[in-house]
Each structure stands twice: as structure tokens, then as C-alpha cells.
Design a protein around this motif. Sequence first.
Motif, PDB file in Angstrom:
ATOM      1  N   ARG A 179       0.833  -1.210   0.000  1.00 46.71           N
ATOM      2  CA  ARG A 179       0.000   0.000   0.000  1.00 46.71           C
ATOM      3  C   ARG A 179       0.867   1.259   0.000  1.00 46.71           C
ATOM      4  NH1 ARG A 179      -4.705  -1.766  -2.002  1.00 46.71           N
ATOM      5  NH2 ARG A 179      -5.487  -3.468  -0.759  1.00 46.71           N
ATOM      6  N   LEU A 180       1.972   1.235   0.739  1.00 45.04           N
ATOM      7  CA  LEU A 180       2.868   2.378   0.743  1.00 45.04           C
ATOM      8  C   LEU A 180       3.487   2.591  -0.634  1.00 45.04           C
ATOM      9  CD1 LEU A 180       4.179   4.583   2.453  1.00 45.04           C
ATOM     10  CD2 LEU A 180       6.035   2.983   2.924  1.00 45.04           C
ATOM     11  N   LEU A 181       3.875   1.510  -1.293  1.00 44.55           N
ATOM     12  CA  LEU A 181       4.417   1.626  -2.652  1.00 44.55           C
ATOM     13  C   LEU A 181       3.356   2.104  -3.641  1.00 44.55           C
ATOM     14  CD1 LEU A 181       6.681  -1.548  -2.744  1.00 44.55           C
ATOM     15  CD2 LEU A 181       7.416   0.845  -2.629  1.00 44.55           C
ATOM     16  N   GLN A 182       2.103   1.700  -3.438  1.00 41.97           N
ATOM     17  CA  GLN A 182       1.020   2.189  -4.286  1.00 41.97           C
ATOM     18  C   GLN A 182       0.838   3.699  -4.104  1.00 41.97           C
ATOM     19  OE1 GLN A 182      -2.174  -0.312  -2.976  1.00 41.97           O
ATOM     20  NE2 GLN A 182      -1.807  -1.848  -4.559  1.00 41.97           N
ATOM     21  N   ILE A 183       0.960   4.155  -2.870  1.00 42.67           N
ATOM     22  CA  ILE A 183       0.846   5.589  -2.598  1.00 42.67           C
ATOM     23  C   ILE A 183       1.985   6.341  -3.276  1.00 42.67           C
ATOM     24  CG2 ILE A 183       1.057   7.316  -0.753  1.00 42.67           C
ATOM     25  CD1 ILE A 183      -0.566   5.352   1.018  1.00 42.67           C
ATOM     26  N   ILE A 184       3.197   5.807  -3.198  1.00 38.73           N
ATOM     27  CA  ILE A 184       4.353   6.454  -3.831  1.00 38.73           C
ATOM     28  C   ILE A 184       4.171   6.530  -5.350  1.00 38.73           C
ATOM     29  CG2 ILE A 184       6.819   6.166  -4.324  1.00 38.73           C
ATOM     30  CD1 ILE A 184       7.064   5.064  -1.426  1.00 38.73           C
ATOM     31  N   CYS A 185       3.737   5.438  -5.967  1.00 41.22           N
ATOM     32  CA  CYS A 185       3.514   5.442  -7.424  1.00 41.22           C
ATOM     33  C   CYS A 185       2.420   6.424  -7.811  1.00 41.22           C
ATOM     34  CB  CYS A 185       3.162   4.043  -7.912  1.00 41.22           C
ATOM     35  SG  CYS A 185       4.561   2.941  -7.988  1.00 41.22           S
ATOM     36  N   PHE A 241      -7.696  -0.335 -14.575  1.00 41.32           N
ATOM     37  CA  PHE A 241      -7.490   1.047 -15.011  1.00 41.32           C
ATOM     38  C   PHE A 241      -6.005   1.383 -15.139  1.00 41.32           C
ATOM     39  CE2 PHE A 241     -11.887   2.176 -13.357  1.00 41.32           C
ATOM     40  CZ  PHE A 241     -12.420   2.294 -14.628  1.00 41.32           C
ATOM     41  N   TRP A 242      -5.179   0.856 -14.220  1.00 34.62           N
ATOM     42  CA  TRP A 242      -3.735   1.094 -14.325  1.00 34.62           C
ATOM     43  C   TRP A 242      -3.162   0.430 -15.576  1.00 34.62           C
ATOM     44  CZ3 TRP A 242      -0.791   4.686 -12.552  1.00 34.62           C
ATOM     45  CH2 TRP A 242      -1.085   5.310 -11.350  1.00 34.62           C
ATOM     46  N   LEU A 243      -3.709  -0.704 -15.965  1.00 33.56           N
ATOM     47  CA  LEU A 243      -3.266  -1.344 -17.205  1.00 33.56           C
ATOM     48  C   LEU A 243      -3.607  -0.469 -18.407  1.00 33.56           C
ATOM     49  CD1 LEU A 243      -1.999  -3.794 -18.588  1.00 33.56           C
ATOM     50  CD2 LEU A 243      -4.271  -4.826 -18.631  1.00 33.56           C
ATOM     51  N   MET A 293      -7.717   5.367  -2.340  1.00 32.62           N
ATOM     52  CA  MET A 293      -8.035   3.989  -1.951  1.00 32.62           C
ATOM     53  C   MET A 293      -6.885   3.341  -1.174  1.00 32.62           C
ATOM     54  SD  MET A 293     -11.096   3.669  -2.786  1.00 32.62           S
ATOM     55  CE  MET A 293     -11.319   1.973  -2.365  1.00 32.62           C
ATOM     56  N   ALA A 294      -5.652   3.579  -1.583  1.00 25.51           N
ATOM     57  CA  ALA A 294      -4.516   2.997  -0.866  1.00 25.51           C
ATOM     58  C   ALA A 294      -4.433   3.551   0.549  1.00 25.51           C
ATOM     59  CB  ALA A 294      -3.222   3.262  -1.619  1.00 25.51           C
ATOM     60  N   ALA A 344       4.601  -0.223 -12.552  1.00 21.69           N
ATOM     61  CA  ALA A 344       4.806  -0.685 -11.176  1.00 21.69           C
ATOM     62  C   ALA A 344       3.497  -0.625 -10.384  1.00 21.69           C
ATOM     63  CB  ALA A 344       5.884   0.154 -10.494  1.00 21.69           C
ATOM     64  N   ALA A 345       2.737   0.452 -10.578  1.00 24.31           N
ATOM     65  CA  ALA A 345       1.448   0.574  -9.890  1.00 24.31           C
ATOM     66  C   ALA A 345       0.499  -0.531 -10.318  1.00 24.31           C
ATOM     67  CB  ALA A 345       0.831   1.942 -10.168  1.00 24.31           C
ATOM     68  N   TRP A 346       0.458  -0.828 -11.616  1.00 26.38           N
ATOM     69  CA  TRP A 346      -0.409  -1.908 -12.104  1.00 26.38           C
ATOM     70  C   TRP A 346      -0.021  -3.238 -11.458  1.00 26.38           C
ATOM     71  CZ3 TRP A 346       1.115  -5.932 -15.657  1.00 26.38           C
ATOM     72  CH2 TRP A 346       0.073  -6.793 -15.976  1.00 26.38           C
ATOM     73  N   LEU A 347       1.270  -3.530 -11.401  1.00 24.21           N
ATOM     74  CA  LEU A 347       1.716  -4.789 -10.801  1.00 24.21           C
ATOM     75  C   LEU A 347       1.338  -4.866  -9.320  1.00 24.21           C
ATOM     76  CD1 LEU A 347       5.210  -5.192 -12.485  1.00 24.21           C
ATOM     77  CD2 LEU A 347       3.157  -6.566 -12.881  1.00 24.21           C
ATOM     78  N   MET A 348       1.501  -3.769  -8.597  1.00 22.93           N
ATOM     79  CA  MET A 348       1.151  -3.787  -7.168  1.00 22.93           C
ATOM     80  C   MET A 348      -0.347  -3.925  -6.951  1.00 22.93           C
ATOM     81  SD  MET A 348       3.874  -1.232  -5.489  1.00 22.93           S
ATOM     82  CE  MET A 348       4.056  -0.135  -6.870  1.00 22.93           C
TER      83      MET A 348
END
Length: 176
Positions: free
Chosen positions: A26-32, A95-97, A71-72, A130-134
Motif C-alpha cells: 500500500r505504501l508503494l502504491q501511494i508512492i507510485c 485502469f492502471w493497465l 483507496m490505498a 509498477a502501480a499496475w503490478l502492485m
Amino acid sequence: MIEKSTENRTHRPGGILLLIVHYTLRLLQIICALATIVIWGGDIQSTRNSSHTIHSDWVFSVVISSISLIMAIVWMVPQVTHWRYFFMDGILSGFWLIVFAIWGRNYIPRTCGSSHDCQELKVSVWFSLAAWLMWIITTVIGFILFNRDRKYTHAGSWVNTIRGGRARTGYPHSNA
């Protein structure tokens, strides 16, 4: 002295290791999301200041990044049972895809040279990947936890009482 019954309590599936993985993702999603908002939002602002039209791709990307950020942050609240809403992660990963496909098609094959704007947009493409993968990973984890939680919750339910009177073995509420 009266003791409280713990039989009807639900447990957070996964334990401490999964909790660490959850907060890290979730933290990485926020960063992306923040990185893409800053890059695309800055380009929208500079386009707006130069009196040019703003393309819908930019707006769509910033909206998806903003929704993902919100959301994250919401899923990081400890009281929210995020795995019950895994389908939201799946929708956002879709949506990220789309965002990655839009920007990747334009900027992955392009050679930027010394253009700073082009290099920034290439970086944003990789942040969107990266966001899509997470978001995909959190969707899969949420689906697994949802099914595990559903099995534990419904192991001693009234349906099992009607069918045989006892919960199936192997579950925490098992009477066998």
C-alpha cells in the motif's frame, strides 16, 4: 467470574507477515500514485498555462492516480477489512493497465535524447507499470484472503447446521 467466549470472533487472516506485506504494498502504491500525479499534473498545468488544449489521456491518468491514492490510504486504516473489497483492487488494476497501455504505446519506443519532458514521461510510464503490478498483487492477495475468511466465517453457519448439525473438521469452530 464470567469469561468471554472467543468462539464467535473472527481472526485477521495471514498473520503479521501478511500485514507487513500489505502495508509495504500500500505504501508503494501511494508512492507510485503520488509520482504519477506530480508528473502528469505538472504537465497538465504547463499545458493549461500555455493556452493549449488538455488531452483526455492526461486527465484520465491523473484521475486514476488520484483515486488510487485515496483507496490505498483508506486500505491502510487498520479497521478496514480490505480483503472483502478485493474487487476494487481489481478494478483499479484494470485502469492502471489502461494507463500503462496509453502512455507505454507513446513513450516506450520513443528516443528522448536530451528532452527533460520526454524523460519524465518515460519515468511515469514505468511508475504506471509498477502501480499496475502492485494493484494486481493486492487483488490476488485480497481474493485469497476473502475466500479464506469466507470459509472460516461460514464453517459453523446455519447452513452447516441444517446439513449435518456440525461444522466441518479443520476449521477453528469445528466440533468434531
